[in-house]
Design a protein around this motif. Structure first.
Motif: not given
Length: 756
Positions: A209-210, A213-216, A362-364
């Motif tokens: 889900p994380k 959520e990031q891509f949404a 994790h994103a960035g």
């Protein structure tokens, strides 16, 4: 080509150049199995790495950054590379059916061909949607789409069907690239609209889900409209319709969902699942055939189902190679268990990425740099190929499956007495040649249709005989293509004289080996040759085949000509224009190929040129009044031109910039990679006036480059030259050019003047 003293005992054939198979080639290159030969069948020379394709679409990588050169990798691995498409398998005879060449026999077979969208399941999708898979053909589809979008005026709407990781990545990458292109030409990026459709109710349903959520959030920020729970049921020209009845006007539709295996697998009798994917065991062997393996998207490991992702294909490369090795040596393959959790690094097009593994997210921008480092490291394994040490060993028969095979293998490399002329056995020859169908001519009295000690030919009244011979060793490891080139090269002299080809007698040398392998090489090579001879109306009437260390082939060719219509080397006339029908550069390119320094697409272009017949070109030149013609071969362009000026009593001016050159030839020549015949040809520089002025010109070394199956060098009256070139181009010689002019003989002893 990498050669070995070991006789071939087992053939492993790889269908497809996917991520698993590039791993197999690399592992066999680093640790070859004596007596085991690999053959790769793939319709594309450069295979894309799926992990970097979104970055390529976004404009962060070049074509070569994201494509593995299969030609170079196969050469490095000592594998044969057959550029063709597999379209079927005859399991009873262990043969792979190909679209454009004879069947390829196998002892073990591995399939790694990816998957294709099942666009036929949706009305109109096959006609009006652009499929993203199979990825090995993606580049041409993407470039065509990009050109259409870049030339589009006004508002533009793009729909992408499929909201998994692949569809989301592609949507974001395309939007980033196209916004950038619009900004370059000063257009409003706000007129670019993207829509993402999927029957599923969630984005990226296989991720946590994380990540979703990031891509949404990212899609919303970028203004990409998402339509979930909206299966597309119809695609029309510039319109898309969902199951709910919603309709959207669109300019382009990309299809990134509903993948499946090719339909030809259904006729093989192999175990398939409902998606037409091969059902394989933990050993990666197909459930109902131990001799056939599969990996990557096309394989469904029934005990360990996983999503269709490149990470699994990459990691199957090592166990697949190991199990092919074991099976070739008669050992039991070992099971492979893929990891339950895996790392996915999904980019957003703007050098930003999201990491996903199990419940971790994790994103960035740092994640994108990490992904970039991983991807470039992976590609480096297949582009920076370390030098291999050649080692001579005694015959190794560990891959032999019987005492008879082992005995044949030992005999194959044992010292031959030579008393039989090292001939290939009659049984092998009769089987190999029995399937060939050379044309028959009324003027062949005795030929292959009624074999005797020699062929007997009839010369029609008013005709003279033209006779020539050529012979050379193989420079590529595909015997079918080599056979085509060899026959085409041998016919060149006949056509250059303006003659009609009548008959050909073959002389071949094939490497020592067990009978079944020698038989196949002879059949493949002669099939290619006969295809070319038949196209030229030339009957194969006989020949001789012997054994040796290297594959080689040549032909003695007879032709017929009207004695008053001969095009000779001595027919140049002052004032004529000088025409060349094909580009030059084969010598340097194949020297580079042997050193793994040529790109596969350069070799593809060279082979395509070498397989093109000079027959139509010669007839065209004759129609435009040519009296002087020769085919450009071993002496190079300059050598053949000097040959023509001497008996003609003229000088010639050659325009270096006008000479057509094969892709890559200037680069390899500039790197100092030249044919072994080049030094002998360079001695002819004494025929050039003020030759020291031209030494540093990039085309200078290429005028000495020896050619195989080169084009025609001819002169025609100057006032007819432009029309002649136009017709030659219409006949399929697109690189034809006027490269100079013929001058009256001057006082200087050097007959050639260069200009640029």
């Amino acid at each position: 080509m990498r050669t070995t003293e070991q006789p071939v005992l087992r053939d492993i054939v790889l269908i497809g150049g996917g991520h698993s198979h590039v791993g197999v080639l690399k592992r066999f290159a680093m640790n070859p199995v004596p007596g085991v030969r690999l053959t790769l069948i793939c319709r594309d020379t450069h295979t894309p790495y799926s992990g970097m394709l979104p970055g390529y679409v976004a404009g962060h990588y070049s074509y070569d950054d994201v494509h593995i050169d299969l030609s170079k990798l196969a050469e490095y691995a000592g594998a044969r590379f057959y550029r063709d498409e597999a379209i079927g398998i005859d399991r009873s005879r262990k043969r792979v059916h190909c679209r454009n060449r004879p069947d390829v026999p196998y002892d073990l077979l591995s399939i790694n061909i990816g998957s294709s969208p099942r666009v036929r399941d949706v009305t109109g999708a096959s006609e009006f949607a652009v499929p993203v898979k199979p990825i090995n053909g993606f580049n041409n589809r993407w470039l065509g789409l990009l050109a259409r979008l870049e030339n589009h005026q006004g508002p533009m709407t793009v729909a992408i069907v499929g909201a998994g990781a692949g569809g989301v990545e592609l949507a974001l990458a395309m939007q980033f690239r196209l916004r950038k292109e619009l900004a370059k030409r000063g257009d409003d990026a706000g007129e670019l609209h993207f829509h993402l459709f999927d029957a599923a109710t969630e984005l990226l349903p296989t991720h946590n889900p994380k990540v979703r959520e990031q891509f949404a959030r990212k899609l919303k920020q970028r203004g990409i409209r998402v339509h979930l729970g909206s299966p597309v049921v119809k695609v029309e020209a510039q319109r898309l319709t969902t199951e709910a009845g919603d309709s959207l006007a669109v300019d382009e539709v990309l299809w990134v969902t509903r993948a499946g295996g090719p339909r030809w697998l259904e006729d093989t009798g192999l175990a398939l699942d409902e998606g037409n994917f091969l059902r394989v065991r933990d050993t990666l062997q197909v459930e109902n055939d131990d001799a056939i393996f599969a990996a990557g998207d096309i394989a469904n490991v029934t005990n360990h189902p996983r999503e269709k992702a490149g990470v699994f294909a990459v990691r199957q490369g090592r166990p697949l190679a190991d199990n092919l090795r074991r099976a070739a040596l008669g050992q039991a393959p070992k099971p492979f268990h893929p990891q339950k959790k895996w790392l996915a690094l999904i980019s957003t097009g703007d050098k930003y990425a999201v990491a996903s593994r199990g419940e971790f997210a994790h994103a960035g921008r740092l994640v994108w740099r990490w992904k970039d480092w991983i991807d470039r490291r992976f590609m480096k394994k297949f582009t920076d190929l370390p030098a291999m040490e050649e080692s001579a060993t005694l015959p190794d028969t560990s891959a032999a499956q019987s005492k008879e095979e082992a005995a044949q293998a030992i005999s194959a490399v044992a010292m031959r007495c030579g008393g039989c002329g090292a001939k290939v056995g009659s049984t092998v020859l009769s089987r190999a040649l029995g399937e060939l169908k050379p044309i028959e001519r009324d003027d062949i009295i005795v030929g292959l249709h009624a074999p005797d000690d020699a062929a007997v030919l009839r010369v029609p009244p008013g005709k003279a005989v033209v006779h020539t011979v050529d012979f050379f060793r193989a420079f590529i490891d595909d015997p079918y293509i080599f056979g085509r080139v060899a026959a085409n090269h041998s016919l060149g002299d006949i056509f250059a004289m303006g003659a009609e080809a009548q008959s050909a007698t073959a002389v071949a040398t094939v490497p020592y080996g067990i009978e079944s392998k020698v038989e196949d090489v002879v059949f493949q090579m002669m099939s290619g040759a006969v295809d070319v001879l038949n196209e030229a109306g030339c009957a194969l009437v006989g020949g001789h085949t012997g054994e040796g260390k290297e594959l080689a082939l040549g032909f003695a060719v007879n032709g017929l000509i009207d004695p008053d219509q001969i095009m000779s080397k001595g027919g140049l006339r002052a004032g004529d224009a000088l025409i060349l029908t094909k580009p030059i550069g084969t010598g340097t390119l194949f020297a580079a190929h042997a050193r793994l320094a040529a790109k596969g697409r350069w070799i593809d272009s060279a082979l395509a040129s070498m397989m093109q017949s000079n027959q139509s070109a010669a007839a065209c030149l004759r129609r435009y009044g040519s009296q002087a013609c020769t085919d450009v071969t071993g002496f190079g362009l300059l050598g053949h031109l000097v040959e023509m000026t001497r008996p003609s009593g003229v000088d010639a001016e050659l325009d270096l910039t006008a000479i057509p050159v094969l892709p890559g030839a200037e680069e390899t020549a500039a790197a100092g990679i030249l044919s072994s015949l080049q030094p002998a040809n360079i001695r002819l520089r004494r025929g050039i006036r003020e030759q020291e002025r031209w030494i540093k010109h990039p085309r200078y070394p290429l005028i000495f480059d020896p050619q195989t199956a080169g084009g025609l060098l001819a002169s025609v009256p100057a006032h007819k030259a432009e029309a002649c070139v136009a017709e030659l181009k219409s006949l399929g010689y697109p690189h034809t050019a006027i490269i100079g002019r013929i001058l009256p003989q001057g006082e200087a002893i050097e007959p050639i003047i260069l200009r640029a």
